[in-house]
Motif scaffolding. Structure first.
Motif, PDB file in Angstrom:
ATOM      1  N   ASP A   3       0.893  -1.195   0.013  1.00 47.96           N
ATOM      2  CA  ASP A   3       0.044  -0.015  -0.062  1.00 47.96           C
ATOM      3  C   ASP A   3       0.951   1.194   0.048  1.00 47.96           C
ATOM      4  O   ASP A   3       0.446   2.228   0.214  1.00 47.96           O
ATOM      5  N   LEU A   4       2.095   1.203  -0.303  1.00 51.27           N
ATOM      6  CA  LEU A   4       3.117   2.189  -0.274  1.00 51.27           C
ATOM      7  C   LEU A   4       3.423   2.332  -1.646  1.00 51.27           C
ATOM      8  O   LEU A   4       4.001   1.426  -2.549  1.00 51.27           O
ATOM      9  N   THR A   5       3.240   3.451  -2.310  1.00 55.78           N
ATOM     10  CA  THR A   5       3.743   3.826  -3.512  1.00 55.78           C
ATOM     11  C   THR A   5       4.607   5.028  -3.484  1.00 55.78           C
ATOM     12  O   THR A   5       4.418   6.000  -3.038  1.00 55.78           O
ATOM     13  N   LEU A   6       5.929   4.937  -4.109  1.00 54.60           N
ATOM     14  CA  LEU A   6       6.982   6.070  -4.439  1.00 54.60           C
ATOM     15  C   LEU A   6       7.034   6.394  -5.958  1.00 54.60           C
ATOM     16  O   LEU A   6       6.996   5.636  -6.858  1.00 54.60           O
ATOM     17  N   TYR A   7       6.608   7.750  -6.083  1.00 56.67           N
ATOM     18  CA  TYR A   7       6.872   8.181  -7.486  1.00 56.67           C
ATOM     19  C   TYR A   7       8.453   9.063  -7.241  1.00 56.67           C
ATOM     20  O   TYR A   7       8.559   9.812  -6.639  1.00 56.67           O
ATOM     21  N   GLY A   8       9.105   8.433  -8.312  1.00 59.47           N
ATOM     22  CA  GLY A   8      10.590   8.982  -8.235  1.00 59.47           C
ATOM     23  C   GLY A   8      11.193   8.857  -9.739  1.00 59.47           C
ATOM     24  O   GLY A   8      10.436   8.588 -10.573  1.00 59.47           O
ATOM     25  N   HIS A   9      12.485   9.230  -9.731  1.00 62.19           N
ATOM     26  CA  HIS A   9      13.035   9.579 -10.895  1.00 62.19           C
ATOM     27  C   HIS A   9      14.543   8.638 -10.715  1.00 62.19           C
ATOM     28  O   HIS A   9      14.987   8.874  -9.671  1.00 62.19           O
ATOM     29  N   ARG A  10      14.573   7.817 -11.427  1.00 62.23           N
ATOM     30  CA  ARG A  10      15.930   6.903 -11.261  1.00 62.23           C
ATOM     31  C   ARG A  10      17.261   7.523 -10.992  1.00 62.23           C
ATOM     32  O   ARG A  10      17.844   7.217  -9.951  1.00 62.23           O
ATOM     33  N   PRO A  11      17.589   8.601 -11.752  1.00 64.59           N
ATOM     34  CA  PRO A  11      19.202   9.186 -11.511  1.00 64.59           C
ATOM     35  C   PRO A  11      18.686   9.968 -10.296  1.00 64.59           C
ATOM     36  O   PRO A  11      20.038  10.854  -9.710  1.00 64.59           O
ATOM     37  N   SER A  12      17.569  10.421  -9.662  1.00 62.96           N
ATOM     38  CA  SER A  12      17.402  11.530  -8.549  1.00 62.96           C
ATOM     39  C   SER A  12      17.945  11.179  -7.165  1.00 62.96           C
ATOM     40  O   SER A  12      17.515   9.961  -6.654  1.00 62.96           O
ATOM     41  N   VAL A  13      18.735  11.883  -6.741  1.00 59.80           N
ATOM     42  CA  VAL A  13      19.577  11.613  -5.492  1.00 59.80           C
ATOM     43  C   VAL A  13      18.405  11.656  -4.300  1.00 59.80           C
ATOM     44  O   VAL A  13      18.069  10.869  -3.250  1.00 59.80           O
ATOM     45  N   TYR A  14      17.258  12.532  -4.551  1.00 58.34           N
ATOM     46  CA  TYR A  14      16.420  12.702  -3.442  1.00 58.34           C
ATOM     47  C   TYR A  14      15.251  11.322  -3.405  1.00 58.34           C
ATOM     48  O   TYR A  14      14.775  11.101  -2.513  1.00 58.34           O
ATOM     49  N   THR A  15      15.160  11.103  -4.679  1.00 58.50           N
ATOM     50  CA  THR A  15      14.493   9.686  -4.832  1.00 58.50           C
ATOM     51  C   THR A  15      15.148   8.429  -4.126  1.00 58.50           C
ATOM     52  O   THR A  15      14.509   7.759  -3.199  1.00 58.50           O
ATOM     53  N   ARG A  16      16.657   8.542  -4.181  1.00 61.12           N
ATOM     54  CA  ARG A  16      17.305   7.601  -3.440  1.00 61.12           C
ATOM     55  C   ARG A  16      17.207   7.525  -1.978  1.00 61.12           C
ATOM     56  O   ARG A  16      17.311   6.863  -1.333  1.00 61.12           O
ATOM     57  N   VAL A  17      17.125   8.876  -1.306  1.00 56.79           N
ATOM     58  CA  VAL A  17      17.018   8.892  -0.176  1.00 56.79           C
ATOM     59  C   VAL A  17      15.699   8.221   0.335  1.00 56.79           C
ATOM     60  O   VAL A  17      16.256   7.295   1.192  1.00 56.79           O
ATOM     61  N   ALA A  18      14.661   8.321  -0.444  1.00 57.72           N
ATOM     62  CA  ALA A  18      13.471   7.604   0.201  1.00 57.72           C
ATOM     63  C   ALA A  18      13.536   6.252  -0.084  1.00 57.72           C
ATOM     64  O   ALA A  18      13.294   5.290   0.900  1.00 57.72           O
ATOM     65  N   PRO A  50       3.217  18.952  -6.604  1.00 54.77           N
ATOM     66  CA  PRO A  50       2.610  20.255  -6.885  1.00 54.77           C
ATOM     67  C   PRO A  50       3.754  20.957  -7.533  1.00 54.77           C
ATOM     68  O   PRO A  50       3.384  22.017  -8.480  1.00 54.77           O
ATOM     69  N   PHE A  51       5.002  20.803  -7.180  1.00 54.29           N
ATOM     70  CA  PHE A  51       5.995  21.651  -7.766  1.00 54.29           C
ATOM     71  C   PHE A  51       6.786  20.663  -8.978  1.00 54.29           C
ATOM     72  O   PHE A  51       8.242  21.151  -9.267  1.00 54.29           O
ATOM     73  N   SER A  52       6.071  19.686  -9.533  1.00 52.56           N
ATOM     74  CA  SER A  52       6.950  18.865 -10.405  1.00 52.56           C
ATOM     75  C   SER A  52       8.115  18.265 -10.148  1.00 52.56           C
ATOM     76  O   SER A  52       9.200  18.075 -10.844  1.00 52.56           O
ATOM     77  N   ARG A  53       8.462  18.026  -8.837  1.00 57.43           N
ATOM     78  CA  ARG A  53       9.669  17.379  -8.403  1.00 57.43           C
ATOM     79  C   ARG A  53       9.481  15.984  -8.123  1.00 57.43           C
ATOM     80  O   ARG A  53       8.406  15.359  -7.964  1.00 57.43           O
ATOM     81  N   VAL A  54      10.507  15.280  -7.790  1.00 58.83           N
ATOM     82  CA  VAL A  54      10.460  13.956  -7.053  1.00 58.83           C
ATOM     83  C   VAL A  54      11.283  13.970  -5.861  1.00 58.83           C
ATOM     84  O   VAL A  54      12.244  14.905  -5.663  1.00 58.83           O
ATOM     85  N   PRO A  55      10.949  13.105  -4.713  1.00 56.81           N
ATOM     86  CA  PRO A  55       9.914  12.028  -4.828  1.00 56.81           C
ATOM     87  C   PRO A  55       8.725  12.445  -4.032  1.00 56.81           C
ATOM     88  O   PRO A  55       8.609  13.492  -3.695  1.00 56.81           O
ATOM     89  N   LEU A  56       7.817  11.637  -4.404  1.00 54.59           N
ATOM     90  CA  LEU A  56       6.300  11.599  -3.658  1.00 54.59           C
ATOM     91  C   LEU A  56       6.173  10.559  -3.196  1.00 54.59           C
ATOM     92  O   LEU A  56       6.182   9.568  -3.788  1.00 54.59           O
ATOM     93  N   LEU A  57       5.570  10.222  -1.822  1.00 54.02           N
ATOM     94  CA  LEU A  57       5.069   9.106  -1.411  1.00 54.02           C
ATOM     95  C   LEU A  57       3.716   9.034  -1.224  1.00 54.02           C
ATOM     96  O   LEU A  57       2.964   9.946  -0.676  1.00 54.02           O
ATOM     97  N   GLU A  58       3.083   8.015  -1.359  1.00 57.69           N
ATOM     98  CA  GLU A  58       1.537   7.680  -1.342  1.00 57.69           C
ATOM     99  C   GLU A  58       1.436   6.451  -0.298  1.00 57.69           C
ATOM    100  O   GLU A  58       2.179   5.408  -0.696  1.00 57.69           O
ATOM    101  N   HIS A  59       0.578   6.671   0.790  1.00 52.36           N
ATOM    102  CA  HIS A  59       0.263   5.618   1.737  1.00 52.36           C
ATOM    103  C   HIS A  59      -0.952   5.422   1.973  1.00 52.36           C
ATOM    104  O   HIS A  59      -1.575   6.213   2.769  1.00 52.36           O
ATOM    105  N   ASP A  60      -1.775   4.367   1.346  1.00 51.64           N
ATOM    106  CA  ASP A  60      -3.119   4.190   1.955  1.00 51.64           C
ATOM    107  C   ASP A  60      -3.965   5.752   1.392  1.00 51.64           C
ATOM    108  O   ASP A  60      -4.623   5.929   2.333  1.00 51.64           O
ATOM    109  N   GLY A  61      -3.603   6.150   0.319  1.00 49.55           N
ATOM    110  CA  GLY A  61      -4.433   7.450  -0.059  1.00 49.55           C
ATOM    111  C   GLY A  61      -3.622   8.709   0.546  1.00 49.55           C
ATOM    112  O   GLY A  61      -4.050   9.959   0.130  1.00 49.55           O
ATOM    113  N   PHE A  62      -2.889   8.478   1.511  1.00 52.14           N
ATOM    114  CA  PHE A  62      -2.103   9.602   2.108  1.00 52.14           C
ATOM    115  C   PHE A  62      -0.810  10.029   1.212  1.00 52.14           C
ATOM    116  O   PHE A  62      -0.077   9.093   1.218  1.00 52.14           O
TER     117      PHE A  62
END
Ligand SMILES: N[C@@H](CCC(=O)N[C@@H](CS)C(=O)NCC(=O)O)C(=O)O
Length: 218
Positions: A3-18, A50-62
């Motif tokens: 129930d966890l979804t991560l929106y990210g970009h493969r080379p993105s360092v902030y995505t890698r943090v998540a 909303p600022f077109s960046r990554v990452p963003l996490l979704e958990h059970d609709g949150f």
């Protein structure tokens, strides 16, 4: 099903943090690749941020964005193993490292040294040598501040993972992918000792986007 979804970009360092936080906590999740740098991306490849960046996490609709908020949320919602130390001074140092990375580290280490020295050449693009040199110069103060924190040993020990390790490691991995970055890191013994331990963790191997140096130097 996760129930966890991560929106990210493969080379993105902030995505890698998540991804590091998720890996260190042993959580499984769905991963959606989106490209924050492509203004013409089709809707399904556009970040819901909303600022077109990554990452963003979704958990059970949150939905939560901003990497520090994602990391704190995961650590609170899935408490074991905890990535937040108990001692107040260690908590302060952890927050300090994260702030240093966000406020002073990301731009020179990643956007100037890594992007210009590693990412663009790998893509066959020209390097802006002035930007690269400016990044290396600005990185000196950042590495020095982090070395001071690592020497004190509240965090960045390499033994007990915290959110500070997860936030810093992707930036250092990117920086150290450039030989000049590796050389600057090698001049900081405490930080290098931490890096030698961290770079070989299984969470780091699992999240390598293909740019990590094969063997970090001490
Ligand atoms: N403050 C944001 C920063 C995230 C960020 O800058 N991510 C980069 C990728 S590493 C991005 O999406 N960049 C797209 C852009 O600059 O347009 C966070 O902590 O999540």
């Amino acid at each position: 099903m996760s129930d966890l979804t991560l929106y990210g970009h493969r080379p993105s360092v902030y995505t890698r943090v998540a991804r590091l936080v998720l890996a260190e906590k042993g959580l499984s999740y769905d991963y959606r690749e989106v490209d924050p740098f492509d203004p013409d991306a089709k809707a399904e490849h556009r970040s819901p941020h909303p600022f077109s960046r990554v990452p963003l996490l979704e958990h059970d609709g949150f939905k939560v964005y901003e990497t520090v908020a994602i990391a704190r949320y995961l650590d609170a919602a899935f408490p074991t193993p905890s990535l937040t130390p108990d001692a107040p001074r260690a908590v302060a140092r952890m927050a300090q490292v994260i702030s240093i990375v966000d406020a002073y580290g990301y731009w020179p280490l990643v956007r100037q040294v890594f992007s210009q020295g590693v990412f663009r050449p790998a893509d066959g693009l020209e390097t802006d040598k002035t930007e690269f040199a400016a990044g290396l110069a600005a990185a000196e103060g950042v590495l020095e501040a982090l070395e001071t924190v690592a020497i004190k040993g509240y965090v960045l020990t390499g033994d007990t993972p915290t959110l500070a390790d997860c936030h810093l490691a992707p930036m250092i991995a990117a920086f150290a992918a450039a030989p000049e970055g590796r050389a600057a890191l090698a001049r900081r013994p405490a930080l290098s000792k931490w890096w030698c331990k961290w770079a070989t963790r299984s969470s780091m191997r699992q999240t390598d986007a293909g740019f990590d140096a094969a063997h970090p130097e001490s």
